[in-house]
Design a protein around this motif. Structure first.
Motif, PDB file in Angstrom:
ATOM      1  N   SER A 160       0.835  -1.211   0.000  1.00 28.03           N
ATOM      2  CA  SER A 160       0.000   0.000   0.000  1.00 28.03           C
ATOM      3  C   SER A 160       0.863   1.252   0.000  1.00 28.03           C
ATOM      4  CB  SER A 160      -0.922   0.004   1.227  1.00 28.03           C
ATOM      5  OG  SER A 160      -1.845  -1.046   1.156  1.00 28.03           O
ATOM      6  N   LEU A 161       1.937   1.219   0.793  1.00 26.89           N
ATOM      7  CA  LEU A 161       2.881   2.347   0.810  1.00 26.89           C
ATOM      8  C   LEU A 161       3.528   2.524  -0.556  1.00 26.89           C
ATOM      9  CD1 LEU A 161       5.062   2.388   4.064  1.00 26.89           C
ATOM     10  CD2 LEU A 161       3.681   4.240   3.117  1.00 26.89           C
ATOM     11  N   ILE A 162       3.899   1.414  -1.159  1.00 22.64           N
ATOM     12  CA  ILE A 162       4.547   1.448  -2.475  1.00 22.64           C
ATOM     13  C   ILE A 162       3.596   2.046  -3.512  1.00 22.64           C
ATOM     14  CG2 ILE A 162       5.370  -0.029  -4.368  1.00 22.64           C
ATOM     15  CD1 ILE A 162       6.410  -1.912  -2.011  1.00 22.64           C
ATOM     16  N   ALA A 163       2.322   1.648  -3.464  1.00 20.43           N
ATOM     17  CA  ALA A 163       1.334   2.181  -4.403  1.00 20.43           C
ATOM     18  C   ALA A 163       1.170   3.689  -4.223  1.00 20.43           C
ATOM     19  CB  ALA A 163      -0.006   1.468  -4.216  1.00 20.43           C
ATOM     20  N   LEU A 164       1.217   4.145  -2.971  1.00 21.26           N
ATOM     21  CA  LEU A 164       1.128   5.580  -2.704  1.00 21.26           C
ATOM     22  C   LEU A 164       2.353   6.316  -3.251  1.00 21.26           C
ATOM     23  CD1 LEU A 164      -0.195   5.634   0.966  1.00 21.26           C
ATOM     24  CD2 LEU A 164      -1.394   6.448  -1.047  1.00 21.26           C
ATOM     25  N   MET A 165       3.514   5.704  -3.065  1.00 23.66           N
ATOM     26  CA  MET A 165       4.769   6.340  -3.502  1.00 23.66           C
ATOM     27  C   MET A 165       4.860   6.436  -5.020  1.00 23.66           C
ATOM     28  SD  MET A 165       7.262   7.306  -1.347  1.00 23.66           S
ATOM     29  CE  MET A 165       8.796   6.934  -2.194  1.00 23.66           C
ATOM     30  N   TYR A 166       4.422   5.364  -5.685  1.00 23.21           N
ATOM     31  CA  TYR A 166       4.681   5.259  -7.127  1.00 23.21           C
ATOM     32  C   TYR A 166       3.411   5.324  -7.975  1.00 23.21           C
ATOM     33  CZ  TYR A 166       9.235   4.185  -5.315  1.00 23.21           C
ATOM     34  OH  TYR A 166      10.432   4.274  -4.636  1.00 23.21           O
ATOM     35  N   GLN A 167       2.309   5.830  -7.350  1.00 23.81           N
ATOM     36  CA  GLN A 167       1.095   6.178  -8.078  1.00 23.81           C
ATOM     37  C   GLN A 167       0.641   5.097  -9.054  1.00 23.81           C
ATOM     38  OE1 GLN A 167       1.728  10.029  -9.875  1.00 23.81           O
ATOM     39  NE2 GLN A 167       2.696  10.814  -8.056  1.00 23.81           N
ATOM     40  N   SER A 168       0.190   3.990  -8.519  1.00 22.32           N
ATOM     41  CA  SER A 168      -0.310   2.909  -9.366  1.00 22.32           C
ATOM     42  C   SER A 168      -1.488   3.383 -10.205  1.00 22.32           C
ATOM     43  CB  SER A 168      -0.748   1.728  -8.509  1.00 22.32           C
ATOM     44  OG  SER A 168      -1.353   0.743  -9.308  1.00 22.32           O
ATOM     45  N   SER A 169      -1.454   3.035 -11.487  1.00 22.59           N
ATOM     46  CA  SER A 169      -2.585   3.373 -12.365  1.00 22.59           C
ATOM     47  C   SER A 169      -3.501   2.165 -12.551  1.00 22.59           C
ATOM     48  CB  SER A 169      -2.069   3.847 -13.733  1.00 22.59           C
ATOM     49  OG  SER A 169      -1.332   2.821 -14.370  1.00 22.59           O
ATOM     50  N   HIS A 170      -3.195   1.086 -11.814  1.00 21.99           N
ATOM     51  CA  HIS A 170      -4.038  -0.113 -11.884  1.00 21.99           C
ATOM     52  C   HIS A 170      -5.270   0.153 -11.023  1.00 21.99           C
ATOM     53  CE1 HIS A 170      -4.718  -4.249 -12.947  1.00 21.99           C
ATOM     54  NE2 HIS A 170      -4.937  -4.582 -11.690  1.00 21.99           N
ATOM     55  N   LEU A 195      -3.476 -20.094 -10.879  1.00 22.48           N
ATOM     56  CA  LEU A 195      -2.091 -19.649 -10.738  1.00 22.48           C
ATOM     57  C   LEU A 195      -1.746 -18.596 -11.792  1.00 22.48           C
ATOM     58  CD1 LEU A 195       0.522 -20.049  -9.174  1.00 22.48           C
ATOM     59  CD2 LEU A 195       1.087 -21.942 -10.702  1.00 22.48           C
ATOM     60  N   LYS A 196      -2.162 -18.853 -13.018  1.00 17.85           N
ATOM     61  CA  LYS A 196      -1.886 -17.921 -14.111  1.00 17.85           C
ATOM     62  C   LYS A 196      -2.570 -16.574 -13.870  1.00 17.85           C
ATOM     63  CE  LYS A 196      -1.935 -17.672 -19.167  1.00 17.85           C
ATOM     64  NZ  LYS A 196      -2.323 -18.382 -20.424  1.00 17.85           N
ATOM     65  N   LEU A 197      -3.813 -16.621 -13.393  1.00 15.45           N
ATOM     66  CA  LEU A 197      -4.572 -15.400 -13.124  1.00 15.45           C
ATOM     67  C   LEU A 197      -3.962 -14.600 -11.970  1.00 15.45           C
ATOM     68  CD1 LEU A 197      -8.132 -16.904 -13.539  1.00 15.45           C
ATOM     69  CD2 LEU A 197      -7.225 -14.979 -14.876  1.00 15.45           C
ATOM     70  N   LEU A 198      -3.519 -15.314 -10.918  1.00 16.97           N
ATOM     71  CA  LEU A 198      -2.891 -14.628  -9.792  1.00 16.97           C
ATOM     72  C   LEU A 198      -1.604 -13.947 -10.228  1.00 16.97           C
ATOM     73  CD1 LEU A 198      -2.738 -14.139  -6.631  1.00 16.97           C
ATOM     74  CD2 LEU A 198      -1.126 -16.042  -6.659  1.00 16.97           C
ATOM     75  N   GLU A 199      -0.778 -14.668 -10.987  1.00 13.69           N
ATOM     76  CA  GLU A 199       0.492 -14.096 -11.444  1.00 13.69           C
ATOM     77  C   GLU A 199       0.241 -12.882 -12.338  1.00 13.69           C
ATOM     78  OE1 GLU A 199       2.327 -17.490 -13.255  1.00 13.69           O
ATOM     79  OE2 GLU A 199       3.251 -18.163 -11.369  1.00 13.69           O
ATOM     80  N   ALA A 200      -0.789 -12.964 -13.190  1.00 13.16           N
ATOM     81  CA  ALA A 200      -1.128 -11.833 -14.054  1.00 13.16           C
ATOM     82  C   ALA A 200      -1.614 -10.645 -13.220  1.00 13.16           C
ATOM     83  CB  ALA A 200      -2.202 -12.243 -15.054  1.00 13.16           C
ATOM     84  N   HIS A 201      -2.407 -10.942 -12.183  1.00 10.62           N
ATOM     85  CA  HIS A 201      -2.943  -9.890 -11.306  1.00 10.62           C
ATOM     86  C   HIS A 201      -1.808  -9.125 -10.623  1.00 10.62           C
ATOM     87  CE1 HIS A 201      -5.181  -7.793  -8.261  1.00 10.62           C
ATOM     88  NE2 HIS A 201      -4.791  -8.595  -7.293  1.00 10.62           N
ATOM     89  N   LEU A 202      -0.903  -9.851  -9.977  1.00 12.39           N
ATOM     90  CA  LEU A 202       0.211  -9.192  -9.295  1.00 12.39           C
ATOM     91  C   LEU A 202       1.129  -8.497 -10.305  1.00 12.39           C
ATOM     92  CD1 LEU A 202       1.133 -11.828  -6.546  1.00 12.39           C
ATOM     93  CD2 LEU A 202      -0.191  -9.726  -6.294  1.00 12.39           C
ATOM     94  N   GLY A 203       1.305  -9.132 -11.459  1.00 11.32           N
ATOM     95  CA  GLY A 203       2.129  -8.526 -12.505  1.00 11.32           C
ATOM     96  C   GLY A 203       1.536  -7.229 -13.015  1.00 11.32           C
ATOM     97  N   ASN A 204       0.213  -7.186 -13.154  1.00  8.96           N
ATOM     98  CA  ASN A 204      -0.459  -5.968 -13.614  1.00  8.96           C
ATOM     99  C   ASN A 204      -0.316  -4.830 -12.614  1.00  8.96           C
ATOM    100  OD1 ASN A 204      -1.362  -7.182 -15.963  1.00  8.96           O
ATOM    101  ND2 ASN A 204      -3.357  -7.745 -15.122  1.00  8.96           N
ATOM    102  N   VAL A 205      -0.488  -5.161 -11.329  1.00  3.78           N
ATOM    103  CA  VAL A 205      -0.357  -4.133 -10.287  1.00  3.78           C
ATOM    104  C   VAL A 205       1.063  -3.563 -10.298  1.00  3.78           C
ATOM    105  CG1 VAL A 205      -0.429  -3.659  -7.816  1.00  3.78           C
ATOM    106  CG2 VAL A 205      -2.150  -5.158  -8.834  1.00  3.78           C
ATOM    107  N   GLU A 206       2.051  -4.461 -10.334  1.00  2.00           N
ATOM    108  CA  GLU A 206       3.450  -4.007 -10.325  1.00  2.00           C
ATOM    109  C   GLU A 206       3.788  -3.236 -11.601  1.00  2.00           C
ATOM    110  OE1 GLU A 206       7.979  -5.749  -9.631  1.00  2.00           O
ATOM    111  OE2 GLU A 206       6.352  -7.121 -10.143  1.00  2.00           O
TER     112      GLU A 206
END
Length: 224
Positions: A160-170, A195-206
């Motif tokens: 959550s801190l990281i998202a605040l710092m780096y302004q996630s557009s997801h 597994l594929k969906l979870l990896e895509a989800h985290l990958g999209n956020v990052e």
């Protein structure tokens, strides 16, 4: 008895600050004045200091000599490492859950998804932020492993801190839809898809975090 009271007050302060970070009410770099916090919670500065020390160990607060405590400002490298660890932990978690999930657990997840949808629809920013993070902790608790759930809770607070710092557009709506797809795959018992969906989800956020510097060096800024 006094020790128990002191501990609960310390935890209450730490939990309140953590929740404010997760819900994006406390921004990175915010100064956490001991006396002000002590006045808010009507406790001694000693208890506040204990709470801030606890949050410092969790990497949510930075303690600076002669300056005090501040909400942490994670570096780009730390951000990448947090997501790397999340991917490893959550991949193992979802693989196991796909093989063991029960109808009652699916029903619990569906109820949580309904709450997510409502929070997103009503633009309840703090509520949806908390619920979207809690989804991952609920998955962990379904393993019956409280250590895993606590580790993930800590990582999500840092995320959550990281998202605040780096302004996630997801967007929250995208995350919510991805959660729906993960639960659909779990309900089908489709481990590979989950597994594929979870990896895509985290990958999209990052991927939507601005983790690359806008300018690479001084020459690129000052060149005529």
């Amino acid at each position: 008895m006094p020790a128990k009271t002191a501990l609960s007050a310390t935890d209450r302060i730490a939990d309140s600050i953590t929740q404010a970070i997760v819900e994006r009410r406390l921004m990175p770099g915010t100064k956490l004045a001991e006396q002000q916090i002590a006045d808010i919670f009507q406790v001694s500065r000693t208890l506040v200091r204990q709470a801030l020390n606890q949050l410092s160990r969790d990497r949510l607060v930075t303690l600076e000599p002669a300056r005090g405590a501040f909400v942490a400002q994670p570096s780009v490298e730390e951000a990448r490492q947090v997501f790397e660890v999340r991917k490893m932990l959550e991949a193992a978690m979802i693989s196991q859950l796909a093989a063991t999930v029960t109808k009652a657990q699916i029903a619990q997840l569906r109820a949580h998804l309904k709450a997510e949808r409502e929070a997103v629809a009503h633009t309840d920013v703090s509520g949806r932020t908390r619920l979207l993070a809690d989804f991952h902790v609920i998955l962990a608790r379904m393993q019956g492993n409280e250590v895993l759930a606590q580790l993930l809770t800590d990582l999500l607070s840092r995320s959550s801190l990281i998202a605040l710092m780096y302004q996630s557009s997801h967007s929250a709506a995208e995350s919510q839809a991805e959660h729906e797809a993960i639960v659909d795959a779990l309900e089908r018992g489709d481990k590979k898809a989950a597994l594929k969906l979870l990896e895509a989800h985290l990958g999209n956020v990052e991927a939507n975090l601005r983790l690359n510097p806008r300018v690479k060096d001084l020459k690129s800024v000052l060149s005529p």
